[in-house]
Design a protein around this motif. Structure first.
Motif, PDB file in Angstrom:
ATOM      1  N   SER A 127      -4.282  33.363 -40.490  1.00 50.31           N
ATOM      2  CA  SER A 127      -3.690  32.367 -41.383  1.00 50.31           C
ATOM      3  C   SER A 127      -4.464  31.051 -41.355  1.00 50.31           C
ATOM      4  O   SER A 127      -4.708  30.433 -42.403  1.00 50.31           O
ATOM      5  CB  SER A 127      -2.222  32.124 -41.021  1.00 50.31           C
TER       6      SER A 127
ATOM      7  N   LEU B  84       0.909  33.085 -46.312  1.00 55.94           N
ATOM      8  CA  LEU B  84       1.510  33.516 -45.046  1.00 55.94           C
ATOM      9  C   LEU B  84       2.296  34.824 -45.155  1.00 55.94           C
ATOM     10  O   LEU B  84       2.136  35.696 -44.284  1.00 55.94           O
ATOM     11  CB  LEU B  84       2.394  32.397 -44.491  1.00 55.94           C
TER      12      LEU B  84
ATOM     13  N   TRP C 104      -1.868  27.686 -47.180  1.00 53.11           N
ATOM     14  CA  TRP C 104      -1.360  28.241 -45.918  1.00 53.11           C
ATOM     15  C   TRP C 104       0.011  28.876 -46.101  1.00 53.11           C
ATOM     16  O   TRP C 104       0.237  30.028 -45.703  1.00 53.11           O
ATOM     17  CB  TRP C 104      -1.294  27.148 -44.851  1.00 53.11           C
TER      18      TRP C 104
ATOM     19  N   SER D 170      -7.247  41.163 -41.899  1.00 52.12           N
ATOM     20  CA  SER D 170      -6.013  40.893 -41.159  1.00 52.12           C
ATOM     21  C   SER D 170      -5.503  42.131 -40.435  1.00 52.12           C
ATOM     22  O   SER D 170      -4.937  42.036 -39.346  1.00 52.12           O
ATOM     23  CB  SER D 170      -4.926  40.361 -42.108  1.00 52.12           C
TER      24      SER D 170
ATOM     25  N   THR E 107      -0.135  37.724 -45.264  1.00 50.44           N
ATOM     26  CA  THR E 107      -0.867  37.814 -43.997  1.00 50.44           C
ATOM     27  C   THR E 107       0.006  38.428 -42.909  1.00 50.44           C
ATOM     28  O   THR E 107      -0.467  39.242 -42.104  1.00 50.44           O
ATOM     29  CB  THR E 107      -1.353  36.419 -43.556  1.00 50.44           C
TER      30      THR E 107
ATOM     31  N   THR F 122      -7.025  29.568 -44.441  1.00 50.20           N
ATOM     32  CA  THR F 122      -6.786  28.242 -45.005  1.00 50.20           C
ATOM     33  C   THR F 122      -8.030  27.368 -44.900  1.00 50.20           C
ATOM     34  O   THR F 122      -8.411  26.691 -45.870  1.00 50.20           O
ATOM     35  CB  THR F 122      -5.608  27.567 -44.292  1.00 50.20           C
TER      36      THR F 122
END
Length: 232
Positions: A82, A163, A159, A65, A166, A86
């Motif tokens: 993201s 988040l 997700w 990331s 991330t 997922t």
């Protein structure tokens, strides 16, 4: 195009697996890599997404990331990271559920039983809490695949739960002037740990509130587990 893809894979692999490889040739091509991304606004994010998705299926590839925040900027990097995380989690989940369930059950039986019991009591909020506290990504993917949790519940909790973290990593990458900074200082030295903790706490607030209302109902009628599960 192929050179760019290979460079990106090497950088991310180095961050995830250590510094046994010399990245000096890649550092010297940083400007070319960023110029390519800017000149190919469609194909670059698309190929970047495919690479991120593939690497997310490999245990231990951390720091992706950050690299994507540096390369694509905050918003595009966040979208790629993201969504790819997922989808990779769901793929691992489905592979275990339909192909390797017996193998995983044999190796992770205690973890699977614990998750199943917690999900029966608390629904998807338990799995959400595991993601929010950053339980091992691959382990949760595999173990959940052998439970009875619906794939839709697994997908949205993954997700939402991942988040906050991330966001912090992509944001850190978007503020990097050069990839060499990661090599010199390390991944965690450039991450805002206070923001990381703050976002996680905010995300955990609804779960903590729900737990408090169950434990201290303040005169309200207590919900049994079956009724509560229907509302989760």
């Amino acid at each position: 195009m192929l050179v760019v893809v290979l460079l990106l894979i090497v950088v991310i692999g180095w961050i995830g697996f250590g510094d046994k490889l010399s990245l000096d040739p890649i550092f010297e091509r940083e400007d070319s890599l960023r110029s390519y991304v800017q000149n190919h606004p469609f194909w670059s994010p698309l190929s970047g997404f495919v690479i991120y998705l593939a690497l997310s299926l490999v245990p231990g590839t951390t720091g992706k990331s950050i690299v994507y925040g540096w390369l694509f900027g905050f918003w595009i990097g966040l979208a790629i990271a993201s969504v790819a995380l997922t989808i990779a989690a769901v793929i691992s989940f489905l592979v275990v559920r339909y192909l390797f369930r017996e193998v995983v059950e044999a190796k992770l039986s205690k973890i699977i039983e614990a998750i199943d019991r917690a999900i029966a009591r608390n629904g998807g909020s338990y799995l959400l809490s595991l993601r929010l506290v950053h339980a091992p990504y691959t382990l949760i993917n595999y173990a959940s695949g052998a439970t009875a949790i619906p794939v839709t519940t697994f997908a949205w909790t993954t997700w939402v739960g991942m988040l906050p973290g991330t966001i912090v990593f992509v944001l850190a990458g978007s503020q990097l002037p050069t990839l060499r900074t990661i090599a010199q200082q390390g991944v965690w030295s450039i991450v805002d740990l206070k923001l990381f903790a703050l976002l996680s706490l905010f995300a955990l607030l609804p779960i903590v509130t729900r737990w408090g209302l169950r434990r201290f109902p303040h005169g309200e009628p207590e919900l049994d587990e079956d009724t509560l599960s229907q509302h989760l």
